[in-house]
Design a protein around this motif. Structure first.
Motif, PDB file in Angstrom:
ATOM      1  N   VAL A 111       0.901  -1.155   0.000  1.00  0.00           N
ATOM      2  CA  VAL A 111       0.000   0.000   0.000  1.00  0.00           C
ATOM      3  C   VAL A 111       0.933   1.197   0.000  1.00  0.00           C
ATOM      4  O   VAL A 111       1.679   1.417   0.957  1.00  0.00           O
ATOM      5  CB  VAL A 111      -0.895   0.039   1.264  1.00  0.00           C
ATOM      6  CG1 VAL A 111      -1.841   1.236   1.191  1.00  0.00           C
ATOM      7  CG2 VAL A 111      -1.674  -1.263   1.429  1.00  0.00           C
ATOM      8  N   GLY A 112       0.943   1.959  -1.100  1.00  0.00           N
ATOM      9  CA  GLY A 112       1.902   3.051  -1.239  1.00  0.00           C
ATOM     10  C   GLY A 112       3.281   2.491  -1.554  1.00  0.00           C
ATOM     11  O   GLY A 112       3.424   1.329  -1.950  1.00  0.00           O
ATOM     12  N   CYS A 113       4.302   3.312  -1.367  1.00  0.00           N
ATOM     13  CA  CYS A 113       5.675   2.903  -1.706  1.00  0.00           C
ATOM     14  C   CYS A 113       6.612   3.909  -1.059  1.00  0.00           C
ATOM     15  O   CYS A 113       6.257   5.067  -0.884  1.00  0.00           O
ATOM     16  CB  CYS A 113       5.835   2.928  -3.231  1.00  0.00           C
ATOM     17  SG  CYS A 113       7.459   2.389  -3.823  1.00  0.00           S
ATOM     18  N   ARG A 114       7.829   3.463  -0.692  1.00  0.00           N
ATOM     19  CA  ARG A 114       8.744   4.434  -0.075  1.00  0.00           C
ATOM     20  C   ARG A 114       9.953   4.730  -0.955  1.00  0.00           C
ATOM     21  O   ARG A 114      10.947   5.279  -0.475  1.00  0.00           O
ATOM     22  CB  ARG A 114       9.181   3.957   1.298  1.00  0.00           C
ATOM     23  CG  ARG A 114       9.846   2.609   1.302  1.00  0.00           C
ATOM     24  CD  ARG A 114      10.321   2.286   2.711  1.00  0.00           C
ATOM     25  NE  ARG A 114      10.975   1.005   2.721  1.00  0.00           N
ATOM     26  CZ  ARG A 114      11.934   0.658   3.562  1.00  0.00           C
ATOM     27  NH1 ARG A 114      12.345   1.505   4.463  1.00  0.00           N
ATOM     28  NH2 ARG A 114      12.480  -0.532   3.513  1.00  0.00           N
ATOM     29  N   MET A 115       9.875   4.376  -2.242  1.00  0.00           N
ATOM     30  CA  MET A 115      11.037   4.547  -3.114  1.00  0.00           C
ATOM     31  C   MET A 115      11.191   5.988  -3.635  1.00  0.00           C
ATOM     32  O   MET A 115      12.266   6.402  -4.008  1.00  0.00           O
ATOM     33  CB  MET A 115      10.969   3.557  -4.285  1.00  0.00           C
ATOM     34  CG  MET A 115      11.095   2.103  -3.853  1.00  0.00           C
ATOM     35  SD  MET A 115      12.695   1.762  -3.072  1.00  0.00           S
ATOM     36  CE  MET A 115      12.190   1.137  -1.482  1.00  0.00           C
ATOM     37  N   GLY A 116      10.088   6.706  -3.677  1.00  0.00           N
ATOM     38  CA  GLY A 116      10.168   8.142  -3.975  1.00  0.00           C
ATOM     39  C   GLY A 116      10.478   8.555  -5.408  1.00  0.00           C
ATOM     40  O   GLY A 116      10.924   9.690  -5.618  1.00  0.00           O
ATOM     41  N   CYS A 117      10.258   7.693  -6.388  1.00  0.00           N
ATOM     42  CA  CYS A 117      10.519   8.090  -7.784  1.00  0.00           C
ATOM     43  C   CYS A 117       9.662   9.321  -8.120  1.00  0.00           C
ATOM     44  O   CYS A 117       8.468   9.353  -7.822  1.00  0.00           O
ATOM     45  CB  CYS A 117      10.215   6.952  -8.754  1.00  0.00           C
ATOM     46  SG  CYS A 117      11.233   5.500  -8.460  1.00  0.00           S
ATOM     47  N   GLU A 118      10.304  10.326  -8.723  1.00  0.00           N
ATOM     48  CA  GLU A 118       9.644  11.626  -8.924  1.00  0.00           C
ATOM     49  C   GLU A 118       8.370  11.556  -9.762  1.00  0.00           C
ATOM     50  O   GLU A 118       7.434  12.308  -9.559  1.00  0.00           O
ATOM     51  CB  GLU A 118      10.613  12.598  -9.626  1.00  0.00           C
ATOM     52  CG  GLU A 118      11.801  13.009  -8.777  1.00  0.00           C
ATOM     53  CD  GLU A 118      11.392  13.867  -7.583  1.00  0.00           C
ATOM     54  OE1 GLU A 118      10.345  14.526  -7.650  1.00  0.00           O
ATOM     55  OE2 GLU A 118      12.144  13.847  -6.580  1.00  0.00           O
ATOM     56  N   PHE A 119       8.354  10.640 -10.737  1.00  0.00           N
ATOM     57  CA  PHE A 119       7.272  10.618 -11.736  1.00  0.00           C
ATOM     58  C   PHE A 119       6.146   9.660 -11.355  1.00  0.00           C
ATOM     59  O   PHE A 119       5.191   9.491 -12.090  1.00  0.00           O
ATOM     60  CB  PHE A 119       7.848  10.164 -13.092  1.00  0.00           C
ATOM     61  CG  PHE A 119       8.747   8.966 -12.933  1.00  0.00           C
ATOM     62  CD1 PHE A 119       8.217   7.703 -12.870  1.00  0.00           C
ATOM     63  CD2 PHE A 119      10.119   9.136 -12.754  1.00  0.00           C
ATOM     64  CE1 PHE A 119       9.035   6.598 -12.662  1.00  0.00           C
ATOM     65  CE2 PHE A 119      10.951   8.038 -12.550  1.00  0.00           C
ATOM     66  CZ  PHE A 119      10.402   6.764 -12.504  1.00  0.00           C
ATOM     67  N   ALA A 121       3.051   8.114  -9.130  1.00  0.00           N
ATOM     68  CA  ALA A 121       1.972   8.516  -8.214  1.00  0.00           C
ATOM     69  C   ALA A 121       1.903   7.628  -6.969  1.00  0.00           C
ATOM     70  O   ALA A 121       1.480   8.087  -5.906  1.00  0.00           O
ATOM     71  CB  ALA A 121       0.632   8.481  -8.951  1.00  0.00           C
ATOM     72  N   SER A 122       2.351   6.374  -7.083  1.00  0.00           N
ATOM     73  CA  SER A 122       2.207   5.428  -5.962  1.00  0.00           C
ATOM     74  C   SER A 122       2.972   5.855  -4.718  1.00  0.00           C
ATOM     75  O   SER A 122       2.653   5.466  -3.612  1.00  0.00           O
ATOM     76  CB  SER A 122       2.761   4.060  -6.341  1.00  0.00           C
ATOM     77  OG  SER A 122       2.048   3.532  -7.388  1.00  0.00           O
ATOM     78  N   THR A 123       4.019   6.611  -4.915  1.00  0.00           N
ATOM     79  CA  THR A 123       4.946   6.889  -3.823  1.00  0.00           C
ATOM     80  C   THR A 123       4.684   8.235  -3.153  1.00  0.00           C
ATOM     81  O   THR A 123       5.322   8.576  -2.172  1.00  0.00           O
ATOM     82  CB  THR A 123       6.386   6.803  -4.391  1.00  0.00           C
ATOM     83  OG1 THR A 123       7.307   6.625  -3.340  1.00  0.00           O
ATOM     84  CG2 THR A 123       6.745   8.018  -5.217  1.00  0.00           C
ATOM     85  N   LYS A 124       3.723   8.985  -3.702  1.00  0.00           N
ATOM     86  CA  LYS A 124       3.560  10.367  -3.258  1.00  0.00           C
ATOM     87  C   LYS A 124       3.106  10.517  -1.798  1.00  0.00           C
ATOM     88  O   LYS A 124       3.344  11.548  -1.196  1.00  0.00           O
ATOM     89  CB  LYS A 124       2.621  11.141  -4.204  1.00  0.00           C
ATOM     90  CG  LYS A 124       3.204  11.306  -5.605  1.00  0.00           C
ATOM     91  CD  LYS A 124       4.494  12.126  -5.598  1.00  0.00           C
ATOM     92  CE  LYS A 124       5.221  12.052  -6.937  1.00  0.00           C
ATOM     93  NZ  LYS A 124       6.604  12.545  -6.886  1.00  0.00           N
ATOM     94  N   SER A 125       2.461   9.499  -1.230  1.00  0.00           N
ATOM     95  CA  SER A 125       2.127   9.598   0.202  1.00  0.00           C
ATOM     96  C   SER A 125       2.929   8.598   1.018  1.00  0.00           C
ATOM     97  O   SER A 125       2.549   8.264   2.144  1.00  0.00           O
ATOM     98  CB  SER A 125       0.633   9.357   0.435  1.00  0.00           C
ATOM     99  OG  SER A 125      -0.131  10.058  -0.495  1.00  0.00           O
ATOM    100  N   GLY A 126       4.018   8.113   0.452  1.00  0.00           N
ATOM    101  CA  GLY A 126       4.889   7.192   1.187  1.00  0.00           C
ATOM    102  C   GLY A 126       4.321   5.786   1.304  1.00  0.00           C
ATOM    103  O   GLY A 126       3.281   5.460   0.714  1.00  0.00           O
ATOM    104  N   LEU A 127       5.026   4.973   2.094  1.00  0.00           N
ATOM    105  CA  LEU A 127       4.587   3.584   2.286  1.00  0.00           C
ATOM    106  C   LEU A 127       3.604   3.519   3.456  1.00  0.00           C
ATOM    107  O   LEU A 127       3.874   4.056   4.519  1.00  0.00           O
ATOM    108  CB  LEU A 127       5.803   2.692   2.593  1.00  0.00           C
ATOM    109  CG  LEU A 127       5.483   1.234   2.939  1.00  0.00           C
ATOM    110  CD1 LEU A 127       4.934   0.483   1.735  1.00  0.00           C
ATOM    111  CD2 LEU A 127       6.735   0.521   3.467  1.00  0.00           C
ATOM    112  N   VAL A 128       2.474   2.863   3.230  1.00  0.00           N
ATOM    113  CA  VAL A 128       1.530   2.650   4.330  1.00  0.00           C
ATOM    114  C   VAL A 128       1.833   1.302   4.989  1.00  0.00           C
ATOM    115  O   VAL A 128       2.077   1.218   6.175  1.00  0.00           O
ATOM    116  CB  VAL A 128       0.063   2.712   3.837  1.00  0.00           C
ATOM    117  CG1 VAL A 128      -0.906   2.470   4.984  1.00  0.00           C
ATOM    118  CG2 VAL A 128      -0.219   4.058   3.176  1.00  0.00           C
ATOM    119  N   ARG A 129       1.846   0.238   4.179  1.00  0.00           N
ATOM    120  CA  ARG A 129       2.247  -1.064   4.710  1.00  0.00           C
ATOM    121  C   ARG A 129       2.494  -2.061   3.577  1.00  0.00           C
ATOM    122  O   ARG A 129       2.087  -1.839   2.435  1.00  0.00           O
ATOM    123  CB  ARG A 129       1.204  -1.610   5.698  1.00  0.00           C
ATOM    124  CG  ARG A 129      -0.105  -2.051   5.078  1.00  0.00           C
ATOM    125  CD  ARG A 129      -0.914  -2.839   6.107  1.00  0.00           C
ATOM    126  NE  ARG A 129      -2.239  -3.181   5.675  1.00  0.00           N
ATOM    127  CZ  ARG A 129      -2.567  -4.285   5.000  1.00  0.00           C
ATOM    128  NH1 ARG A 129      -1.632  -5.138   4.614  1.00  0.00           N
ATOM    129  NH2 ARG A 129      -3.825  -4.531   4.689  1.00  0.00           N
TER     130      ARG A 129
END
Ligand code: SAH
Length: 347
Positions: A111-119, A121-129
């Motif tokens: 749920v989300g992602c913590r990799m932070g790739c600029e382009f 959308a999945s990573t924009k709110s960080g990793l949830v779990r």
């Protein structure tokens, strides 16, 4: 104590559970088939089990279950996007694509992602779990049931970084491959990673012949660092070494994903540098036109540049395809659908 998800367990783990409950071992294989072939979503539905056994199981165990929150069918092609609600209310998304050669699904691993790739959308709110193995599987099962089809290919390219949820993803692979389950061949499964080098070595050492996709997006460390934070940790040289190890172990061709971003990584010199980097490697390049998101101000490369980029790679002996922009009318980019849905619910 929270209940343990039966759908997330391998057959040998189920066997231990039944033995500990004072039951016969063969019950584990029965349960595994109900979970992974019949795809049941509740212990109550296992008609082969007596009530006493169901009651015993229900006190400590559950079956993870995804509910379809929304389905969007593309009008342009045979693509459907699914938004699922997890047991804890979190939202994830998956995609189903019908090709001539079969049906493919793109599944989320976190749920989300913590990799932070600029382009992305999945990573924009960080990793949830992290997703449980059962939650990754259930995306496949729910789509298969909803469409009444048999899915032939899986790509772990939805939200999340699969190698950042390594153990659960490995379990997912083993369960979906099990002959008592979907019996899906490893060659029909692809893992996509932004390049977590030590985990690529771990994956190679598993010696399972799945396809590996590397999200490269630039042949230069300096440029890559600007769009992918992971590039600050692992260099392209280290990724290439890990890929060569992977090829040596599995004999599988690696795919390099390359999202073309106008003026950022789409020039002829980038193509030439990429060709030099991949020379003589057992690989393939997949060019992806950028799917614009509002948090990233750049746009996709124009069609001519895409074709020129491809030509340069082909001329230099690098196998190259351009990914079709499937389902563009239903918010294709990784993680966009989920963000839109959450924004809509909050407004
Ligand atoms: N974390 C994994 C898998 C998920 S992303 C990985 O990085 O590979 C799946 C692919 O979609 C990656 O290649 C990713 O870089 C690409 N991607 C993400 N957002 C995109 C966008 N807006 N447009 C085009 N490709 C995108």
């Amino acid at each position: 104590m929270s209940k343990i998800d039966l759908k997330s367990l391998e057959l040998k783990e189920l066997e231990e559970i039944f033995l500990n409950l004072g039951e016969r071992k063969y019950r584990a294989q029965q349960l595994f088939k109900w979970l992974h072939q019949k795809m049941v979503s509740s212990i109550e539905d296992i008609t082969e089990f007596p009530h006493s056994l169901k009651d015993k199981l229900t006190s400590d165990y559950k079956i993870s279950r995804l509910k379809i929150a929304e389905r969007l069918d593309s009008k342009q092609d045979d693509t459907s996007k699914y938004l699922f609600v997890l047991d804890d209310g979190n939202i994830i998304e998956s995609v189903m694509m019908k090709y001539k050669h079969g049906i493919s699904v793109c599944l989320s691993t976190q749920v989300g992602c913590r990799m932070g790739c600029e382009f992305c959308a999945s990573t924009k709110s960080g990793l949830v779990r992290n997703l449980l193995p059962g939650e990754i599987l259930d995306q496949f099962y729910q789509i298969q049931k909803d469409q009444n089809v048999s899915i032939s290919n899986v790509v772990l390219m939805g939200s999340g970084e699969p190698l950042d949820n390594y153990d659960n993803v490995m379990k997912f692979l083993k369960i979906i491959h099990d002959k008592n389950g979907q019996n899906l061949g490893y060659r029909h499964i692809t893992i996509s990673t932004c390049g977590i080098v030590p985990k690529i070595y771990d994956l190679a050492d598993e010696e399972i012949p799945i396809n590996l996709s590397i999200s490269l997006h630039s042949p230069s460390d300096e440029e890559r660092k600007k769009i992918m934070p992971i590039a600050k940790k692992y260099s392209i040289h280290e990724i290439m070494e890990a890929c060569n190890y992977y090829i040596a172990k599995t004999n599988r061709r690696i795919t390099f994903e390359y999202t073309l971003i106008s003026g950022v990584n789409d020039q002829a010199r980038d193509a030439l540098e990429l060709a030099k980097l991949l020379k003589n490697m057992l690989c393939h390049v997949n060019l992806i036109p950028l799917n614009s998101i509002k948090e990233f101000s750049h746009t996709k490369s124009n069609e001519k540049l895409v074709q020129d980029f491809k030509k340069i790679l082909l001329k230099n002996g690098i196998n190259t395809t351009v990914r079709r922009e499937m389902g563009a009318d239903v918010n294709a980019a990784c993680g966009q659908l989920r963000r839109d849905y959450i924004n809509r619910m909050e407004s």
